[in-house]
Write a protein that holds these residues in place. Structure first.
Motif, PDB file in Angstrom:
ATOM      1  N   GLY A   1      19.903 -39.260  87.739  1.00 40.23           N
ATOM      2  CA  GLY A   1      20.487 -40.584  87.760  1.00 40.23           C
ATOM      3  C   GLY A   1      21.516 -40.774  88.855  1.00 40.23           C
ATOM      4  N   GLY A   2      22.066 -39.788  89.391  1.00 37.27           N
ATOM      5  CA  GLY A   2      23.167 -39.932  90.584  1.00 37.27           C
ATOM      6  C   GLY A   2      23.856 -38.767  90.925  1.00 37.27           C
ATOM      7  N   GLY A   3      24.844 -38.795  91.594  1.00 38.97           N
ATOM      8  CA  GLY A   3      25.603 -37.693  92.254  1.00 38.97           C
ATOM      9  C   GLY A   3      24.916 -37.216  93.341  1.00 38.97           C
ATOM     10  N   SER A   4      25.157 -36.040  93.682  1.00 37.99           N
ATOM     11  CA  SER A   4      24.409 -35.254  94.897  1.00 37.99           C
ATOM     12  C   SER A   4      24.399 -34.072  94.852  1.00 37.99           C
ATOM     13  CB  SER A   4      25.569 -35.567  96.042  1.00 37.99           C
ATOM     14  OG  SER A   4      26.699 -34.741  95.753  1.00 37.99           O
ATOM     15  N   SER A   5      23.110 -33.485  95.446  1.00 41.17           N
ATOM     16  CA  SER A   5      22.667 -32.135  95.405  1.00 41.17           C
ATOM     17  C   SER A   5      22.362 -31.656  94.133  1.00 41.17           C
ATOM     18  CB  SER A   5      23.792 -31.101  95.935  1.00 41.17           C
ATOM     19  OG  SER A   5      24.088 -31.478  97.444  1.00 41.17           O
ATOM     20  N   ASN A   6      21.955 -32.485  93.104  1.00 44.80           N
ATOM     21  CA  ASN A   6      21.462 -32.056  91.718  1.00 44.80           C
ATOM     22  C   ASN A   6      19.957 -31.733  91.870  1.00 44.80           C
ATOM     23  OD1 ASN A   6      24.084 -32.599  90.339  1.00 44.80           O
ATOM     24  ND2 ASN A   6      23.708 -34.543  90.949  1.00 44.80           N
ATOM     25  N   VAL A   7      19.363 -31.006  90.954  1.00 47.23           N
ATOM     26  CA  VAL A   7      18.115 -30.693  90.936  1.00 47.23           C
ATOM     27  C   VAL A   7      17.626 -30.638  89.357  1.00 47.23           C
ATOM     28  CG1 VAL A   7      16.298 -28.967  91.163  1.00 47.23           C
ATOM     29  CG2 VAL A   7      18.131 -29.120  92.998  1.00 47.23           C
ATOM     30  N   ALA A   8      16.772 -31.611  89.143  1.00 46.12           N
ATOM     31  CA  ALA A   8      16.064 -31.473  87.874  1.00 46.12           C
ATOM     32  C   ALA A   8      14.543 -30.836  88.270  1.00 46.12           C
ATOM     33  CB  ALA A   8      16.067 -32.873  87.317  1.00 46.12           C
ATOM     34  N   SER A   9      14.320 -29.746  87.819  1.00 46.37           N
ATOM     35  CA  SER A   9      13.035 -29.135  88.176  1.00 46.37           C
ATOM     36  C   SER A   9      12.204 -28.670  86.971  1.00 46.37           C
ATOM     37  CB  SER A   9      13.107 -27.820  88.994  1.00 46.37           C
ATOM     38  OG  SER A   9      13.917 -27.005  88.150  1.00 46.37           O
ATOM     39  N   GLY A  10      12.857 -28.481  85.741  1.00 47.03           N
ATOM     40  CA  GLY A  10      12.288 -28.346  84.416  1.00 47.03           C
ATOM     41  C   GLY A  10      11.240 -29.613  84.054  1.00 47.03           C
ATOM     42  N   PHE A  11      10.249 -29.493  83.347  1.00 43.28           N
ATOM     43  CA  PHE A  11       9.238 -30.600  82.874  1.00 43.28           C
ATOM     44  C   PHE A  11      10.197 -31.590  81.821  1.00 43.28           C
ATOM     45  CE2 PHE A  11       6.812 -32.454  79.421  1.00 43.28           C
ATOM     46  CZ  PHE A  11       5.939 -33.305  80.300  1.00 43.28           C
ATOM     47  N   SER A  12      10.284 -32.776  82.213  1.00 42.87           N
ATOM     48  CA  SER A  12      11.280 -33.900  81.700  1.00 42.87           C
ATOM     49  C   SER A  12      12.607 -33.516  81.396  1.00 42.87           C
ATOM     50  CB  SER A  12      10.531 -34.194  79.951  1.00 42.87           C
ATOM     51  OG  SER A  12       9.234 -34.866  80.509  1.00 42.87           O
ATOM     52  N   SER A  13      13.193 -32.866  82.615  1.00 48.16           N
ATOM     53  CA  SER A  13      14.510 -32.397  82.573  1.00 48.16           C
ATOM     54  C   SER A  13      15.555 -33.700  83.270  1.00 48.16           C
ATOM     55  CB  SER A  13      14.779 -31.140  83.091  1.00 48.16           C
ATOM     56  OG  SER A  13      14.441 -31.221  84.556  1.00 48.16           O
ATOM     57  N   LEU A  14      16.662 -33.816  82.900  1.00 51.44           N
ATOM     58  CA  LEU A  14      17.448 -34.905  83.433  1.00 51.44           C
ATOM     59  C   LEU A  14      18.905 -34.209  83.938  1.00 51.44           C
ATOM     60  CD1 LEU A  14      18.350 -37.879  83.480  1.00 51.44           C
ATOM     61  CD2 LEU A  14      19.064 -37.475  81.113  1.00 51.44           C
ATOM     62  N   VAL A  15      19.256 -34.702  85.012  1.00 50.47           N
ATOM     63  CA  VAL A  15      20.724 -34.627  85.493  1.00 50.47           C
ATOM     64  C   VAL A  15      21.135 -35.979  85.794  1.00 50.47           C
ATOM     65  CG1 VAL A  15      22.251 -33.586  87.333  1.00 50.47           C
ATOM     66  CG2 VAL A  15      20.101 -32.560  86.697  1.00 50.47           C
ATOM     67  N   SER A  16      22.314 -36.286  85.172  1.00 49.01           N
ATOM     68  CA  SER A  16      22.620 -37.620  85.188  1.00 49.01           C
ATOM     69  C   SER A  16      23.433 -37.962  86.479  1.00 49.01           C
ATOM     70  CB  SER A  16      23.485 -38.217  83.604  1.00 49.01           C
ATOM     71  OG  SER A  16      22.618 -38.160  82.907  1.00 49.01           O
ATOM     72  N   GLY A  17      24.320 -37.053  86.563  1.00 45.28           N
ATOM     73  CA  GLY A  17      25.166 -36.951  87.973  1.00 45.28           C
ATOM     74  C   GLY A  17      25.953 -35.782  88.305  1.00 45.28           C
ATOM     75  N   GLY A  18      26.895 -35.946  88.907  1.00 46.33           N
ATOM     76  CA  GLY A  18      27.725 -34.676  89.209  1.00 46.33           C
ATOM     77  C   GLY A  18      27.426 -34.166  90.667  1.00 46.33           C
ATOM     78  N   HIS A  19      27.671 -32.828  90.722  1.00 47.08           N
ATOM     79  CA  HIS A  19      27.287 -32.487  92.185  1.00 47.08           C
ATOM     80  C   HIS A  19      26.967 -31.004  92.059  1.00 47.08           C
ATOM     81  CE1 HIS A  19      27.759 -31.496  96.462  1.00 47.08           C
ATOM     82  NE2 HIS A  19      28.103 -30.283  96.058  1.00 47.08           N
ATOM     83  N   SER A  20      25.693 -30.641  92.683  1.00 45.37           N
ATOM     84  CA  SER A  20      25.165 -29.340  92.361  1.00 45.37           C
ATOM     85  C   SER A  20      24.836 -28.661  91.178  1.00 45.37           C
ATOM     86  CB  SER A  20      26.002 -28.496  93.409  1.00 45.37           C
ATOM     87  OG  SER A  20      26.008 -28.536  94.860  1.00 45.37           O
ATOM     88  N   ASN A  21      24.207 -29.692  90.476  1.00 42.50           N
ATOM     89  CA  ASN A  21      23.893 -29.253  89.079  1.00 42.50           C
ATOM     90  C   ASN A  21      22.562 -29.064  89.044  1.00 42.50           C
ATOM     91  OD1 ASN A  21      26.392 -29.691  87.603  1.00 42.50           O
ATOM     92  ND2 ASN A  21      26.184 -31.632  87.970  1.00 42.50           N
ATOM     93  N   VAL A  22      21.925 -27.940  88.287  1.00 44.21           N
ATOM     94  CA  VAL A  22      20.444 -27.626  88.199  1.00 44.21           C
ATOM     95  C   VAL A  22      20.021 -27.713  86.597  1.00 44.21           C
ATOM     96  CG1 VAL A  22      18.773 -25.785  88.884  1.00 44.21           C
ATOM     97  CG2 VAL A  22      20.465 -26.121  90.533  1.00 44.21           C
ATOM     98  N   ALA A  23      19.043 -28.241  86.481  1.00 48.56           N
ATOM     99  CA  ALA A  23      18.346 -28.453  85.132  1.00 48.56           C
ATOM    100  C   ALA A  23      16.872 -27.661  85.483  1.00 48.56           C
ATOM    101  CB  ALA A  23      18.402 -30.086  84.426  1.00 48.56           C
ATOM    102  N   ARG A  24      16.704 -26.667  85.003  1.00 49.38           N
ATOM    103  CA  ARG A  24      15.345 -25.930  85.091  1.00 49.38           C
ATOM    104  C   ARG A  24      14.619 -25.895  83.779  1.00 49.38           C
ATOM    105  NH1 ARG A  24      19.111 -22.518  87.430  1.00 49.38           N
ATOM    106  NH2 ARG A  24      19.099 -22.147  89.693  1.00 49.38           N
ATOM    107  N   GLY A  25      15.171 -25.697  82.732  1.00 48.51           N
ATOM    108  CA  GLY A  25      14.544 -25.790  81.454  1.00 48.51           C
ATOM    109  C   GLY A  25      13.699 -27.067  81.077  1.00 48.51           C
ATOM    110  N   SER A  26      12.554 -26.954  80.622  1.00 49.42           N
ATOM    111  CA  SER A  26      11.938 -28.178  79.952  1.00 49.42           C
ATOM    112  C   SER A  26      12.748 -28.926  78.959  1.00 49.42           C
ATOM    113  CB  SER A  26      10.438 -27.593  79.477  1.00 49.42           C
ATOM    114  OG  SER A  26       9.789 -27.177  80.384  1.00 49.42           O
ATOM    115  N   TYR A  27      12.926 -30.227  79.321  1.00 47.08           N
ATOM    116  CA  TYR A  27      13.675 -31.123  78.326  1.00 47.08           C
ATOM    117  C   TYR A  27      15.065 -30.882  78.524  1.00 47.08           C
ATOM    118  CZ  TYR A  27       8.885 -31.860  76.944  1.00 47.08           C
ATOM    119  OH  TYR A  27       7.509 -32.231  76.533  1.00 47.08           O
ATOM    120  N   SER A  28      15.635 -30.003  79.468  1.00 47.88           N
ATOM    121  CA  SER A  28      16.817 -29.897  79.590  1.00 47.88           C
ATOM    122  C   SER A  28      17.664 -31.073  80.082  1.00 47.88           C
ATOM    123  CB  SER A  28      17.268 -28.624  80.477  1.00 47.88           C
ATOM    124  OG  SER A  28      16.607 -28.506  81.673  1.00 47.88           O
ATOM    125  N   THR A  29      19.018 -31.221  80.022  1.00 49.27           N
ATOM    126  CA  THR A  29      19.790 -32.084  80.280  1.00 49.27           C
ATOM    127  C   THR A  29      21.248 -31.728  80.631  1.00 49.27           C
ATOM    128  OG1 THR A  29      18.887 -33.463  78.632  1.00 49.27           O
ATOM    129  CG2 THR A  29      20.861 -34.265  79.387  1.00 49.27           C
TER     130      THR A  29
END
Length: 107
Positions: free
Chosen positions: A2-30
């Motif tokens: 959704g926003g922020g910087s240097s975030n990664v959403a690599s899991g199936f249907s994962s979400l990172v809404s914002g912030g910095h350098s966050n990583v959502a690797r798990g499927s459906y993780s948030t």
């Protein structure tokens, strides 16, 4: 993402809404926001904070810093605080500093 910087959403249907350098690797993780947080298993949720990690399915960290839900802790919750660890299934830790929950269904 959704926003922020240097975030990664690599899991199936994962979400990172914002912030910095966050990583959502798990499927459906948030991850809602914060800095350097990771959600590494399916349906893991992290609201925010700094350097928090969820390694177990269906588990949640609300915020704080350096909190960990390890791989043996499905359905665990850490509300916040700092340096807290959940090591068991269905564990609940409200917050505080350097607390550990180690028995299934414990709080």
């Amino acid at each position: 993402i959704g926003g922020g910087s240097s975030n990664v959403a690599s899991g199936f249907s994962s979400l990172v809404s914002g912030g910095h350098s966050n990583v959502a690797r798990g499927s459906y993780s948030t991850i809602a926001g914060g800095h350097l947080n990771s959600a590494d298993d399916a349906y893991a949720t992290l609201a925010g904070g700094y350097l928090n990690s969820v390694f177990a399915v269906h588990s949640f960290i609300g915020g704080g810093s350096v909190n960990i839900i390890n791989t043996t802790s499905s359905y665990a919750v850490i509300g916040g605080g700092s340096a807290n660890v959940a090591k068991s299934n269905f564990a609940c830790l409200g917050g505080g500093l350097r607390n550990t929950v180690a028995g299934d269904y414990s709080s």
